[in-house]
Design a protein around this motif. Structure first.
Motif, mmCIF file in Angstrom:
data_model
loop_
_atom_site.group_PDB
_atom_site.id
_atom_site.type_symbol
_atom_site.label_atom_id
_atom_site.label_comp_id
_atom_site.label_asym_id
_atom_site.label_seq_id
_atom_site.Cartn_x
_atom_site.Cartn_y
_atom_site.Cartn_z
ATOM 1 N N HIS A 63 0.824 -1.215 0.000
ATOM 2 C CA HIS A 63 0.000 0.000 0.000
ATOM 3 C C HIS A 63 0.854 1.259 0.000
ATOM 4 O O HIS A 63 1.848 1.332 0.720
ATOM 5 C CB HIS A 63 -0.849 0.084 1.283
ATOM 6 C CG HIS A 63 -2.039 -0.818 1.281
ATOM 7 N ND1 HIS A 63 -3.159 -0.562 0.534
ATOM 8 C CD2 HIS A 63 -2.282 -1.955 1.960
ATOM 9 C CE1 HIS A 63 -4.041 -1.523 0.743
ATOM 10 N NE2 HIS A 63 -3.545 -2.390 1.603
ATOM 11 N N ARG A 93 -0.091 5.354 0.621
ATOM 12 C CA ARG A 93 -1.201 6.229 1.036
ATOM 13 C C ARG A 93 -0.640 7.643 1.150
ATOM 14 O O ARG A 93 0.201 7.897 2.020
ATOM 15 C CB ARG A 93 -1.674 5.746 2.417
ATOM 16 C CG ARG A 93 -3.120 5.935 2.721
ATOM 17 C CD ARG A 93 -3.525 5.097 3.940
ATOM 18 N NE ARG A 93 -3.532 3.674 3.652
ATOM 19 C CZ ARG A 93 -2.703 2.770 4.180
ATOM 20 N NH1 ARG A 93 -1.801 3.115 5.052
ATOM 21 N NH2 ARG A 93 -2.787 1.505 3.837
ATOM 22 N N VAL A 127 -4.984 5.068 -13.185
ATOM 23 C CA VAL A 127 -5.668 5.758 -12.079
ATOM 24 C C VAL A 127 -7.186 5.745 -12.264
ATOM 25 O O VAL A 127 -7.687 5.626 -13.382
ATOM 26 C CB VAL A 127 -5.212 7.234 -11.964
ATOM 27 C CG1 VAL A 127 -3.740 7.341 -11.659
ATOM 28 C CG2 VAL A 127 -5.552 8.014 -13.221
ATOM 29 N N LEU A 170 -8.729 13.525 -6.066
ATOM 30 C CA LEU A 170 -8.548 12.275 -5.311
ATOM 31 C C LEU A 170 -8.446 11.143 -6.325
ATOM 32 O O LEU A 170 -9.203 11.126 -7.313
ATOM 33 C CB LEU A 170 -9.753 12.005 -4.399
ATOM 34 C CG LEU A 170 -10.025 13.002 -3.274
ATOM 35 C CD1 LEU A 170 -10.827 14.186 -3.769
ATOM 36 C CD2 LEU A 170 -10.759 12.304 -2.145
ATOM 37 N N LEU A 203 -7.332 6.717 -6.995
ATOM 38 C CA LEU A 203 -6.736 5.406 -6.728
ATOM 39 C C LEU A 203 -5.710 5.163 -7.824
ATOM 40 O O LEU A 203 -5.897 5.630 -8.947
ATOM 41 C CB LEU A 203 -7.785 4.294 -6.844
ATOM 42 C CG LEU A 203 -9.030 4.361 -5.981
ATOM 43 C CD1 LEU A 203 -9.954 3.192 -6.357
ATOM 44 C CD2 LEU A 203 -8.645 4.254 -4.515
ATOM 45 N N THR A 242 -3.489 5.251 -2.814
ATOM 46 C CA THR A 242 -4.508 6.300 -2.809
ATOM 47 C C THR A 242 -3.814 7.656 -2.669
ATOM 48 O O THR A 242 -2.830 7.789 -1.936
ATOM 49 C CB THR A 242 -5.512 6.153 -1.637
ATOM 50 O OG1 THR A 242 -4.808 6.254 -0.397
ATOM 51 C CG2 THR A 242 -6.250 4.838 -1.695
ATOM 52 N N TYR A 243 -4.355 8.635 -3.368
ATOM 53 C CA TYR A 243 -3.801 9.989 -3.346
ATOM 54 C C TYR A 243 -4.932 10.985 -3.100
ATOM 55 O O TYR A 243 -6.035 10.831 -3.645
ATOM 56 C CB TYR A 243 -3.142 10.327 -4.692
ATOM 57 C CG TYR A 243 -1.896 9.520 -4.986
ATOM 58 C CD1 TYR A 243 -0.640 10.013 -4.684
ATOM 59 C CD2 TYR A 243 -1.995 8.262 -5.561
ATOM 60 C CE1 TYR A 243 0.506 9.282 -4.953
ATOM 61 C CE2 TYR A 243 -0.856 7.501 -5.833
ATOM 62 C CZ TYR A 243 0.389 8.021 -5.522
ATOM 63 O OH TYR A 243 1.518 7.302 -5.782
ATOM 64 N N GLU A 244 -4.636 12.002 -2.314
ATOM 65 C CA GLU A 244 -5.611 13.059 -2.063
ATOM 66 C C GLU A 244 -4.865 14.389 -2.058
ATOM 67 O O GLU A 244 -3.891 14.560 -1.325
ATOM 68 C CB GLU A 244 -6.279 12.829 -0.699
ATOM 69 C CG GLU A 244 -7.377 13.817 -0.393
ATOM 70 C CD GLU A 244 -8.016 13.588 0.987
ATOM 71 O OE1 GLU A 244 -7.508 12.729 1.740
ATOM 72 O OE2 GLU A 244 -8.993 14.274 1.291
#
Ligand SMILES: NC(=O)c1ccc[n+]([C@@H]2O[C@H](COP(=O)([O-])OP(=O)(O)OC[C@H]3O[C@@H](n4cnc5c(N)ncnc54)[C@H](O)[C@@H]3O)[C@@H](O)[C@H]2O)c1
Length: 388
Positions: A151, A153, A204, A245, A247, A257-259
């Motif tokens: 993962h 994050r 993505v 945002l 995936l 995951t990106y935000e």
């Protein structure tokens, strides 16, 4: 150097400091700075330590006593300046994101490749790679200390435009900035996570949002601050995302995951990255940039737990040049480290990273995010995915 505001000040500090801290094979001379307003750029030259001030960047490129052009302007001028500088045989440091479009980034990369044959070097300013704790994170991951990465994050959160009356500064206009939170801060976590994991994002699934569609026009603005002079009566359209945002899948098998948001109330410049692997985890938080959290799942169960590494030892990346252990460093040091690595590369004839190829690949990720946000379906990142 072209542009003398936020990044111009950060880069100037680095150029002023780098030879005093690091033992380098070349010395920096801060020859001239360029801006569009003669009076303001002249004042900036004095304040920031440049010998001369000019109002046309082409004048910098034409000079024989300038070897390197440092581009600290918004994205709409990166391609034109960088391509002209490289064609004239200058080394180039260009702020991130590399460009406003993939096509521009491709043209810049082609220019860098042609210039490389003549010994000119090009680098993009993803400075967070040079925070010692981030470099250490990459070293631990490369040494297999967290095993196979499962993962990633990552979040980059700010709140400077939460107020709907905050003016329409250049960062909110697509024709100048290229994109919003996505290219401004999302680009940083894309580069940082790819650097640390050694893996490239291949596809993505994204959403973007613009919460405030219309804002007052600014009277004056610079960097992240601005004023209005008519009470905010005259407004214009926001043409970029306020938040992005997504995936992602990485080519080494990790999922991510990106935000990125400018609406995370209370978060000023909150950049966090956590990576979970089969043998452990690493966590970085920019607000505690001298620290790295490391969880080693190979120690006896009774002793397991996240431990805090204070990244200030001489054995840590870049730190032997600074202060005794425990004497912490800050945001601006990443720019000094960037200047150090670029000078080393130029003087020794090697290619600095992130290269324009690296930055082009980040641009392709940003493009895929926008495509996916528009279509609502998965978007592949255009190949090739160069080796990290
Ligand atoms: N590495 C980082 O952490 C980081 C942080 C902030 C900004 N940036 C990047 O740095 C770049 C500049 O951002 P900033 O925050 O310094 O912006 P800023 O508004 O503070 O400064 C921009 C400067 O460029 C000048 N300028 C604009 N257009 C010009 C032109 N055509 N010719 C000459 N000068 C021109 C402006 O007068 C100003 O001096 C952007 O690409 C941004 O994404 C990177």
């Amino acid at each position: 150097m072209v542009g003398y505001a936020f990044m111009g000040a950060a880069h100037s500090q680095a150029w002023r400091t780098v030879n005093r801290v690091f033992d380098l094979p070349a010395r920096v001379r801060m020859v001239a700075v360029c801006g569009r307003d003669a009076e303001k750029v002249s004042a900036a030259a004095g304040r920031l330590g440049w010998d001369e001030a000019v109002t046309d960047w082409r004048a910098l490129i034409a000079r024989d006593d300038i070897d390197l052009i440092d581009i600290c302007t918004p994205g709409d001028s990166h391609a034109e300046i960088a391509i002209a500088a490289l064609a004239a045989g200058k080394h180039v440091l260009c702020e991130k994101p590399l460009a406003n479009t993939v096509a521009e980034a491709e043209a810049m990369t082609a220019a860098a490749q042609a210039a490389r044959a003549n010994g000119a070097r090009a680098m993009c300013g993803y400075n967070y790679r040079r925070v010692p704790a981030v470099s250490l994170m990459a070293q631990l991951v490369a040494a297999g200390r967290i095993g196979t990465i499962r993962h990633v994050r990552a979040a980059y959160l700010q709140d400077w435009i939460v107020d709907p009356q905050f003016p329409l500064v250049w960062r909110l206009r697509r024709e100048i900035a290229g994109s919003g939170a996505l290219g401004d801060i999302g680009a940083h976590i894309v580069d940082l996570t790819q650097f640390v994991t050694g893996q490239r994002i291949t596809g993505v699934n994204a959403m973007t949002e613009t919460f405030i569609a219309e804002r007052p026009l600014p009277a004056g603005s610079s960097g992240l601050s601005a004023t209005t002079d008519d009470g905010g009566a005259v407004t214009g359209a926001v043409t970029v995302d306020d938040a992005a945002l997504f995936l992602a899948r990485l080519d080494g098998g990790a999922v991510a995951t990106y935000e990125a948001s400018r609406f995370a109330t209370g978060r000023k410049n909150g950049l966090t990255v956590e990576i979970n692997g089969s043998r452990g985890s690493v966590v970085f938080d920019l607000e505690r940039l001298n620290e790295l959290q490391f969880y080693d799942a190979t120690v006896p169960t009774a002793e397991q737990g996240f431990r805090r590494i204070l990244v200030t030892e001489a054995a840590h990346p870049y730190m032997s040049a600074w202060w005794p252990p425990g004497h912490i460093i800050g945001y601006e040091h990443s720019f000094t480290h960037q200047a150090r690595d670029l000078i080393e590369a130029v003087a020794t004839g090697t290619d600095p990273r992130p290269s324009f190829e690296d930055a082009l690949q980040v641009q392709r990720v940003l493009d895929a995010v926008e495509q996916s946000a528009k279509s609502g379906i998965w978007a592949e990142v255009r190949k090739p995915h160069p080796a990290p």
